[in-house]
Scaffold this active site. Structure first.
Site, PDB file in Angstrom:
ATOM      1  N   ASN A 131     -12.918  -0.455   5.926  1.00 55.13           N
ATOM      2  CA  ASN A 131     -13.263  -1.412   4.879  1.00 55.13           C
ATOM      3  C   ASN A 131     -12.642  -2.767   5.237  1.00 55.13           C
ATOM      4  O   ASN A 131     -11.417  -2.864   5.327  1.00 55.13           O
ATOM      5  CB  ASN A 131     -12.723  -0.927   3.528  1.00 55.13           C
ATOM      6  CG  ASN A 131     -12.977  -1.900   2.403  1.00 55.13           C
ATOM      7  OD1 ASN A 131     -13.877  -2.725   2.456  1.00 55.13           O
ATOM      8  ND2 ASN A 131     -12.164  -1.819   1.359  1.00 55.13           N
ATOM      9  N   ASN A 189       0.857  -1.186   0.000  1.00 50.39           N
ATOM     10  CA  ASN A 189       0.000   0.000   0.000  1.00 50.39           C
ATOM     11  C   ASN A 189       0.891   1.233   0.000  1.00 50.39           C
ATOM     12  O   ASN A 189       0.792   2.097   0.861  1.00 50.39           O
ATOM     13  CB  ASN A 189      -0.906  -0.030   1.248  1.00 50.39           C
ATOM     14  CG  ASN A 189      -1.941   1.069   1.247  1.00 50.39           C
ATOM     15  OD1 ASN A 189      -2.401   1.479   0.195  1.00 50.39           O
ATOM     16  ND2 ASN A 189      -2.298   1.561   2.417  1.00 50.39           N
ATOM     17  N   ASP A 212      -5.396  -4.886  11.017  1.00 52.49           N
ATOM     18  CA  ASP A 212      -5.679  -4.161   9.766  1.00 52.49           C
ATOM     19  C   ASP A 212      -5.231  -2.706   9.908  1.00 52.49           C
ATOM     20  O   ASP A 212      -5.931  -1.770   9.506  1.00 52.49           O
ATOM     21  CB  ASP A 212      -7.151  -4.254   9.391  1.00 52.49           C
ATOM     22  CG  ASP A 212      -7.369  -4.232   7.877  1.00 52.49           C
ATOM     23  OD1 ASP A 212      -6.432  -4.567   7.140  1.00 52.49           O
ATOM     24  OD2 ASP A 212      -8.476  -3.861   7.432  1.00 52.49           O
TER      25      ASP A 212
END
Length: 418
Positions: A280, A97, A307
């Protein structure tokens, strides 16, 4: 480095002789030299005496984001790994990411080199497709040779079913692990939060549970056809648990994870339109959280994750519709998880998962590498911004009462303490 941990209560169900026993632990040059009821410190040894000290094998997190390269204002590799250490994690899997995104062997080498001197070990994921655009497969074999432990277009669903089929077939040549984001974007549409009573009341566009479940059904059908290894990250619905349970009964090689915040929070917290809770997959309802917790207890869900997703303030300090998805979670992980499960179950969950990535499991025994997490499971406190070590402060847990405080870790011959 020589360290003596005094009167540490060991939490390690695999070591029947040591589990829940108080012991002194002598570490010499990164190795567990001696574990005994009482040890006199050799000359030059650092003595660590902490209130209600508990020790377990080092914790593992399968879904962490930083920012470097490209988004250093969110988080650097160095500070991100320091944050993981202070949060109790000796091993983390890093999501692709970044900018440039990790889709080649040179990107994986950069990440490995940038992290090699840290107490916490970093295991990078590469993207499944070039640029995570879902069109052409990336250099999967080369990235695997460079140290990638799996392949994931982070938070981007694989819309091309044939591409997923080919990827699952291809990586079997080198025992690779493919991720598939559980989201059907056409069903999700422009949804922002869980579709239900709360979204209707607040006038926010909803994401149906079906958007997650349809994608999982498709992925499992493809896996049954191809074989191979599939991981479905951060599931969030009750029916997703059932679908994966059925697939495991068939003998499919599939694993899944759940974000800790999806176990604790429900969509009811959205009533203040706080963008910290925009994540999400979205926070679901109470029925889903109950089934997710049961799925962990039953072993259907394989592991928990923070996460952890750092984001600079301008991506969160906007209207709810425009805010970016994500919350940091490393620092609050243990204290939040410990409000759901007892200490032994928490440690079981936090130390599980490395084998899925082909990583060696540590055994808590004399003569082995010292890879330990130090913590106090009984410390109750309110989580505040001062508890955040991350560069970004986008935590949904600020103001939450937590149970369990991490002291730090010992790993790679380094002691890191809060």
């Amino acid at each position: 480095m020589n360290v003596l941990l005094k009167s540490a209560k060991i939490v390690n169900a695999q070591s029947k002789d040591l589990h829940l026993k108080k012991r002194d632990i002598l570490i010499q040059n990164g190795t567990l030299a001696k574990i005994a009821s009482k040890i006199d410190a050799p000359k030059g040894t650092k003595i660590v005496e902490l209130k209600n000290l508990h020790v377990s094998l080092g914790w593992f997190d399968s879904s962490v984001c930083f920012g470097e390269p490209g988004y250093e204002e969110r988080e650097t590799i160095l500070n991100g790994l320091r944050t993981a250490s202070l949060s109790g994690f000796t091993d983390i899997v890093l999501n692709p990411n970044t900018h440039p995104i990790a889709d080649s062997s040179s990107d994986i080498v950069f990440l490995k080199n940038a992290s090699r001197d840290s107490a916490t070990d970093l295991f990078p994921l590469g993207t499944m497709t070039m640029g995570a655009e879902g069109i052409d497969l990336a250099e999967l074999y080369d990235m695997s040779n460079a140290g990638a432990v799996g392949f994931y277009d982070f938070k981007s669903p694989i819309e091309n079913s044939n591409l997923l089929k080919i990827a699952l077939q291809y990586v079997q040549n080198f025992n690779g692990l493919i991720y598939s984001e559980p989201l059907d974007t056409k069903i999700a549409g422009k949804g922002l939060v869980h579709e239900g009573t709360t979204s209707t009341k607040l006038g926010l566009k909803g994401i149906p549970s079906m958007a997650e479940e349809l994608q999982i059904v498709r992925d499992l059908f493809i896996l049954e056809y191809t074989g191979g290894k599939l991981h479905i990250p951060t599931i969030s619905t009750a029916n997703s648990v059932k679908l994966i349970a059925d697939a495991k009964k068939k003998g499919l090689d599939v694993t899944c994870s759940v974000a800790i915040h999806n176990l604790y929070y429900t969509d009811q917290v959205l009533e203040e339109f706080d963008t910290a809770f925009k994540v999400n997959p979205p926070l679901r309802d109470k029925k889903d959280t109950k089934v997710l917790i049961k799925g962990l207890n039953d072993g259907i869900i394989d592991f928990v994750t923070t996460d952890h997703t750092p984001l600079n303030i301008e991506l969160k300090a906007v209207e709810f519709d425009n805010a970016t998805y994500g919350s940091i979670g490393l620092e609050s992980a243990f204290g939040l998880l410990h409000k759901i499960f007892d200490t032994e179950k928490c440690i079981e969950l936090l130390t599980h998962g490395k084998e899925r990535y082909g990583l060696s499991e540590t055994v808590l025994a004399e003569g082995n590498k010292a890879c330990l997490t130090l913590f106090d499971p009984d410390k109750e406190y309110t989580f505040e911004k001062d508890n955040i070590h991350s560069t970004s402060k986008n935590s949904m847990t600020i103001g939450e009462s937590l149970k369990g405080k991490v002291y730090g870790i010992f790993n790679n011959d380094q002691l890191v303490l809060n």
